[in-house]
Scaffold this motif. Structure first.
Motif, PDB file in Angstrom:
ATOM      1  N   SER A  10     -26.914  49.246 -24.830  1.00 54.91           N
ATOM      2  CA  SER A  10     -27.371  47.910 -25.174  1.00 54.91           C
ATOM      3  C   SER A  10     -27.907  47.204 -23.941  1.00 54.91           C
ATOM      4  O   SER A  10     -27.271  47.191 -22.893  1.00 54.91           O
ATOM      5  N   ARG A  11     -29.087  46.580 -24.099  1.00 52.62           N
ATOM      6  CA  ARG A  11     -29.686  45.778 -23.027  1.00 52.62           C
ATOM      7  C   ARG A  11     -29.482  44.287 -23.275  1.00 52.62           C
ATOM      8  O   ARG A  11     -30.002  43.458 -22.532  1.00 52.62           O
ATOM      9  N   ASP A  12     -28.723  43.948 -24.296  1.00 52.02           N
ATOM     10  CA  ASP A  12     -28.534  42.543 -24.644  1.00 52.02           C
ATOM     11  C   ASP A  12     -27.848  41.749 -23.541  1.00 52.02           C
ATOM     12  O   ASP A  12     -28.051  40.539 -23.430  1.00 52.02           O
ATOM     13  N   GLY A  13     -27.032  42.408 -22.733  1.00 53.25           N
ATOM     14  CA  GLY A  13     -26.256  41.691 -21.717  1.00 53.25           C
ATOM     15  C   GLY A  13     -27.090  40.987 -20.676  1.00 53.25           C
ATOM     16  O   GLY A  13     -26.622  40.041 -20.032  1.00 53.25           O
ATOM     17  N   ALA A  14     -28.337  41.435 -20.486  1.00 52.81           N
ATOM     18  CA  ALA A  14     -29.245  40.776 -19.541  1.00 52.81           C
ATOM     19  C   ALA A  14     -30.182  39.799 -20.239  1.00 52.81           C
ATOM     20  O   ALA A  14     -31.031  39.203 -19.578  1.00 52.81           O
ATOM     21  N   ARG A  15     -30.031  39.638 -21.544  1.00 53.47           N
ATOM     22  CA  ARG A  15     -30.981  38.846 -22.329  1.00 53.47           C
ATOM     23  C   ARG A  15     -30.354  37.613 -22.959  1.00 53.47           C
ATOM     24  O   ARG A  15     -30.971  36.946 -23.787  1.00 53.47           O
ATOM     25  N   VAL A  16     -29.126  37.287 -22.582  1.00 50.70           N
ATOM     26  CA  VAL A  16     -28.439  36.129 -23.140  1.00 50.70           C
ATOM     27  C   VAL A  16     -29.182  34.860 -22.723  1.00 50.70           C
ATOM     28  O   VAL A  16     -29.642  34.738 -21.585  1.00 50.70           O
ATOM     29  N   PRO A  17     -29.346  33.873 -23.627  1.00 46.17           N
ATOM     30  CA  PRO A  17     -30.082  32.651 -23.298  1.00 46.17           C
ATOM     31  C   PRO A  17     -29.582  31.952 -22.042  1.00 46.17           C
ATOM     32  O   PRO A  17     -28.381  31.941 -21.754  1.00 46.17           O
ATOM     33  N   ARG A  66     -37.718  34.484 -25.729  1.00 42.89           N
ATOM     34  CA  ARG A  66     -36.709  34.175 -26.741  1.00 42.89           C
ATOM     35  C   ARG A  66     -35.397  33.723 -26.121  1.00 42.89           C
ATOM     36  O   ARG A  66     -34.536  33.174 -26.811  1.00 42.89           O
ATOM     37  N   SER A  67     -35.226  33.930 -24.815  1.00 40.80           N
ATOM     38  CA  SER A  67     -33.977  33.560 -24.151  1.00 40.80           C
ATOM     39  C   SER A  67     -34.159  32.506 -23.067  1.00 40.80           C
ATOM     40  O   SER A  67     -33.217  32.218 -22.333  1.00 40.80           O
ATOM     41  N   PHE A  68     -35.352  31.919 -22.947  1.00 38.50           N
ATOM     42  CA  PHE A  68     -35.584  30.981 -21.855  1.00 38.50           C
ATOM     43  C   PHE A  68     -35.278  29.539 -22.251  1.00 38.50           C
ATOM     44  O   PHE A  68     -34.436  28.884 -21.639  1.00 38.50           O
ATOM     45  N   ALA A  69     -35.951  29.034 -23.259  1.00 31.12           N
ATOM     46  CA  ALA A  69     -35.709  27.656 -23.706  1.00 31.12           C
ATOM     47  C   ALA A  69     -36.182  27.512 -25.140  1.00 31.12           C
ATOM     48  O   ALA A  69     -37.301  27.890 -25.475  1.00 31.12           O
ATOM     49  N   ASP A  70     -35.329  26.933 -25.971  1.00 32.46           N
ATOM     50  CA  ASP A  70     -35.602  26.751 -27.401  1.00 32.46           C
ATOM     51  C   ASP A  70     -36.089  25.329 -27.631  1.00 32.46           C
ATOM     52  O   ASP A  70     -35.338  24.369 -27.441  1.00 32.46           O
ATOM     53  N   GLY A  71     -37.337  25.190 -28.039  1.00 33.33           N
ATOM     54  CA  GLY A  71     -37.896  23.858 -28.236  1.00 33.33           C
ATOM     55  C   GLY A  71     -37.753  23.302 -29.629  1.00 33.33           C
ATOM     56  O   GLY A  71     -37.778  22.083 -29.824  1.00 33.33           O
ATOM     57  N   ASP A  72     -37.602  24.176 -30.646  1.00 35.01           N
ATOM     58  CA  ASP A  72     -37.584  23.682 -32.030  1.00 35.01           C
ATOM     59  C   ASP A  72     -36.209  23.746 -32.679  1.00 35.01           C
ATOM     60  O   ASP A  72     -36.057  23.388 -33.851  1.00 35.01           O
ATOM     61  N   GLY A  73     -35.203  24.212 -31.944  1.00 30.43           N
ATOM     62  CA  GLY A  73     -33.839  24.141 -32.450  1.00 30.43           C
ATOM     63  C   GLY A  73     -33.416  25.239 -33.382  1.00 30.43           C
ATOM     64  O   GLY A  73     -32.406  25.096 -34.078  1.00 30.43           O
ATOM     65  N   ASP A  74     -34.137  26.374 -33.391  1.00 29.27           N
ATOM     66  CA  ASP A  74     -33.732  27.467 -34.278  1.00 29.27           C
ATOM     67  C   ASP A  74     -32.884  28.513 -33.563  1.00 29.27           C
ATOM     68  O   ASP A  74     -32.541  29.542 -34.150  1.00 29.27           O
ATOM     69  N   GLY A  75     -32.542  28.273 -32.306  1.00 28.20           N
ATOM     70  CA  GLY A  75     -31.705  29.208 -31.563  1.00 28.20           C
ATOM     71  C   GLY A  75     -32.462  30.301 -30.859  1.00 28.20           C
ATOM     72  O   GLY A  75     -31.851  31.150 -30.211  1.00 28.20           O
ATOM     73  N   VAL A  76     -33.795  30.298 -30.986  1.00 24.92           N
ATOM     74  CA  VAL A  76     -34.638  31.300 -30.328  1.00 24.92           C
ATOM     75  C   VAL A  76     -35.611  30.571 -29.401  1.00 24.92           C
ATOM     76  O   VAL A  76     -36.258  29.597 -29.812  1.00 24.92           O
ATOM     77  N   GLY A  77     -35.721  31.031 -28.178  1.00 29.65           N
ATOM     78  CA  GLY A  77     -36.657  30.438 -27.249  1.00 29.65           C
ATOM     79  C   GLY A  77     -38.082  30.537 -27.749  1.00 29.65           C
ATOM     80  O   GLY A  77     -38.434  31.438 -28.517  1.00 29.65           O
ATOM     81  N   ASP A  78     -38.942  29.612 -27.309  1.00 26.57           N
ATOM     82  CA  ASP A  78     -40.308  29.561 -27.826  1.00 26.57           C
ATOM     83  C   ASP A  78     -41.242  28.947 -26.786  1.00 26.57           C
ATOM     84  O   ASP A  78     -40.822  28.567 -25.688  1.00 26.57           O
ATOM     85  N   LEU A  79     -42.524  28.855 -27.136  1.00 24.91           N
ATOM     86  CA  LEU A  79     -43.518  28.335 -26.200  1.00 24.91           C
ATOM     87  C   LEU A  79     -43.305  26.846 -25.928  1.00 24.91           C
ATOM     88  O   LEU A  79     -43.546  26.372 -24.811  1.00 24.91           O
ATOM     89  N   THR A  80     -42.853  26.097 -26.926  1.00 30.44           N
ATOM     90  CA  THR A  80     -42.581  24.674 -26.712  1.00 30.44           C
ATOM     91  C   THR A  80     -41.471  24.495 -25.679  1.00 30.44           C
ATOM     92  O   THR A  80     -41.568  23.659 -24.776  1.00 30.44           O
ATOM     93  N   GLY A  81     -40.413  25.277 -25.810  1.00 32.99           N
ATOM     94  CA  GLY A  81     -39.332  25.195 -24.839  1.00 32.99           C
ATOM     95  C   GLY A  81     -39.787  25.583 -23.445  1.00 32.99           C
ATOM     96  O   GLY A  81     -39.444  24.932 -22.452  1.00 32.99           O
ATOM     97  N   LEU A  82     -40.579  26.653 -23.358  1.00 32.47           N
ATOM     98  CA  LEU A  82     -41.101  27.087 -22.065  1.00 32.47           C
ATOM     99  C   LEU A  82     -41.996  26.024 -21.450  1.00 32.47           C
ATOM    100  O   LEU A  82     -41.915  25.733 -20.242  1.00 32.47           O
TER     101      LEU A  82
END
Length: 545
Positions: A408-415, A22-38
């Motif tokens: 919070s573990r969010d700090g290591a999960r930012v895109p 969800r934080s690697f690469a967003d392929g469809d433009g919804d702000g969440v990383g996905d398999l297309t982006g990967l």
């Protein structure tokens, strides 16, 4: 491009790149990383020189715990894509020479999993409820003795009781279910053989598709103590499950991994099992006996600060475990649950600019050291960019631990930042007007892949150089997958790990430059001094003739 070659021993010194989808690469433009982006960024990962990727969960899930609450173990959540896209991803990765490891989460599932929904709908004492830890409450001093209290005093890792009522409003069904994590993540009852049968089918599903291995979440906590007794004394959640001996490292769990190893070995080449075993080295190593898992993460190492004596002591323990059970250590300094090393080694934010600069140098040194140590290694996405921990605004935090325990573990999960130009996501999403599911710091363009590609002194170039050199040292016989490590500290400041007979990994952990052992310095994380010494907060690889 080079296809993956069959090799049953590839994992012994492989370097794996962890992808948090969800934080690697967003392929469809919804702000969440996905398999297309990967899929589109797989060539980048291959260009690093790693041997494979590990993907954290992308299976169907309500996403309460960012995918670790699985509602269907054998599918793809529409948030991330489709099974057809996963098939394409797997084929492309293999064509690039990358093996693919997936997460399996056998300790708990989502409260939306069909088998848990069936348990909720069933009556007490039925086979449906026996799939989970669903128990009568206890009176805890209540005169009516109705079982108004939870079955025991166990605490959730996320804070609060580890028990919730299965029907909170019912006057007749007063049973409770166990959840070591959030109430949305009920624990499977591994004392029921039907659970083991279910998960064997899950393993075979992914192995049949051609997945090269599985990383096993919370691998040491599947079995709970017989009778579910109270914890006596401390029952703190700060260190996770380790403070509760009733849910950790029960002897019966090893039979699970013996069964799974037989399944893995029935494939050619064998599929690899990697355990998240958060125990001391001597206990964790028991999970990598020859008939159990292939690897277990060296958590004792992953949690270290910047201290030469502690590194040497832990390294010595891990090498002793290797000699006892045969499996080489599996090194990591970062993952999606840990504070990033730039921040951790820089002692947080309290040291100001000096602390931040120190953290950057130390993270580079730690990264180079990691890649030189004997055994396998795991890099977490963004570690090759020296990304720091992000102080995510409170209102934007998504981690369920934050609401329940204030952690919070969010700090290591930012895109990830991919481009210098911002537009909101620094290339994470395909269009400039999209922001990621967690906010990206405004200065991350300077830390992006694009920026570091242009800078030959960047952490990205250091990783590529180190992995290329690591491969050449193996090809020329300087290092071997079966190397051990001998650890020592010199003058209280220079950490040395002798890998096999010829490679020394040296890390300067004091306040001044240190003289290196005799040999040829083939790579360093920072330039040597004019006198040829290693500056503080730097690492070097030294080859002896």
């Amino acid at each position: 491009m080079t296809d993956v070659e069959p090799d049953d021993r590839w994992w012994r010194d492989a370097v794996i790149y962890q992808v948090y989808p969800r934080s690697f690469a967003d392929g469809d433009g919804d702000g969440v990383g996905d398999l297309t982006g990967l899929l589109g960024r797989l060539p980048y990962i291959a260009s690093l020189g790693v041997d494979g990727i590990w993907l954290t969960p992308f299976q169907p899930s309500p996403q309460v715990d960012q995918g670790y609450d699985v509602s269907d173990y054998c599918g793809v959540d529409p948030l991330f894509g489709t099974m057809a896209q996963f098939d394409e991803l797997l084929e492309t990765a293999h064509h690039l020479g990358l093996r693919v490891i997936l997460d399996v989460v056998p300790n708990h599932c989502s409260s939306e999993h069909p088998l848990f929904r069936a348990a909720v709908a069933a009556d007490p004492g039925t086979p449906e409820r026996a799939m989970f830890h669903i128990e009568d409450g206890r009176s805890d001093g209540h005169e009516n003795g109705r079982g108004d209290g939870p079955p025991n005093n166990w605490q959730s890792v996320f804070g609060g009781s580890a028990w919730s009522r299965i029907h909170p409003g019912s006057a007749t069904d007063r049973q409770w279910y166990l959840h070591l994590f959030s109430p949305d993540q009920p624990d499977w009852n591994w004392r029921n053989p039907a659970v083991g049968d279910y998960f064997e089918d899950v393993l075979r599903f992914w192995f049949d598709l051609g997945v090269d291995g599985l990383r096993i979440d919370v691998a040491h906590a599947l079995f709970k103590a017989e009778g579910l007794p109270d914890v006596v004394g401390t029952n703190d959640v700060v260190d996770g499950l380790r403070s509760n001996p009733q849910v950790s490292d029960q002897e019966e769990v090893h039979d699970v991994y013996r069964r799974w190893r037989r399944v893995a070995d029935s494939y050619s080449p064998t599929r690899v099992l990697i355990g998240e075993v958060n125990l001391d080295p001597d206990r964790a190593a028991r999970y990598t006996r020859t008939d159990e898992m292939h690897q277990a993460f060296a958590f004792a190492f992953a949690k270290l600060g910047w201290d030469a004596a502690a590194w040497a002591a832990t390294g010595t323990e891990l090498d002793a475990a290797r000699r006892a059970h045969g499996a080489p250590p599996t090194w990591a300094l970062e993952n999606h649950d840990l504070v990033r090393t730039v921040t951790r080694f820089g002692n947080g934010e309290d040291d100001g600019e000096d602390g931040a600069a120190r953290g950057v140098l130390r993270a580079r040194a730690g990264l180079l050291a990691l890649l030189g140590l004997p055994g396998g290694a795991y890099l977490y996405q963004g570690q090759e960019l020296n990304l720091p921990e992000v102080d995510v605004p409170v209102e934007a935090r998504m981690d369920p631990m934050w609401a329940r325990s204030g952690v919070s573990r969010d700090g290591a999960r930012v895109p990830l930042p991919w481009t210098v130009a911002s537009g909101g996501s620094f290339g994470f999403s395909p269009t400039d007007d999209v922001t990621g599911w967690l906010p990206t710091p405004p200065d991350w363009g300077s830390r992006s892949v694009e920026a570091q590609e242009r800078d030959e002194g960047s952490a990205l170039h250091l990783v590529r150089t180190a992995l290329d050199l690591r491969r050449r040292l193996r090809e020329t016989g300087v290092i071997s997958p079966d190397d051990g490590g001998s650890w020592s500290v010199h003058d209280g400041a220079l950490l040395v790990c002798e890998r096999g007979e010829r490679l020394l990994v040296a890390v300067a952990m004091g306040d001044g430059p240190v003289r290196l052992p005799e040999g040829d310095v083939v790579l360093a994380s920072s330039p040597l001094t004019a006198e040829g010494s290693l500056p503080p907060d730097a690492a070097a690889w030294v080859v002896r003739s």
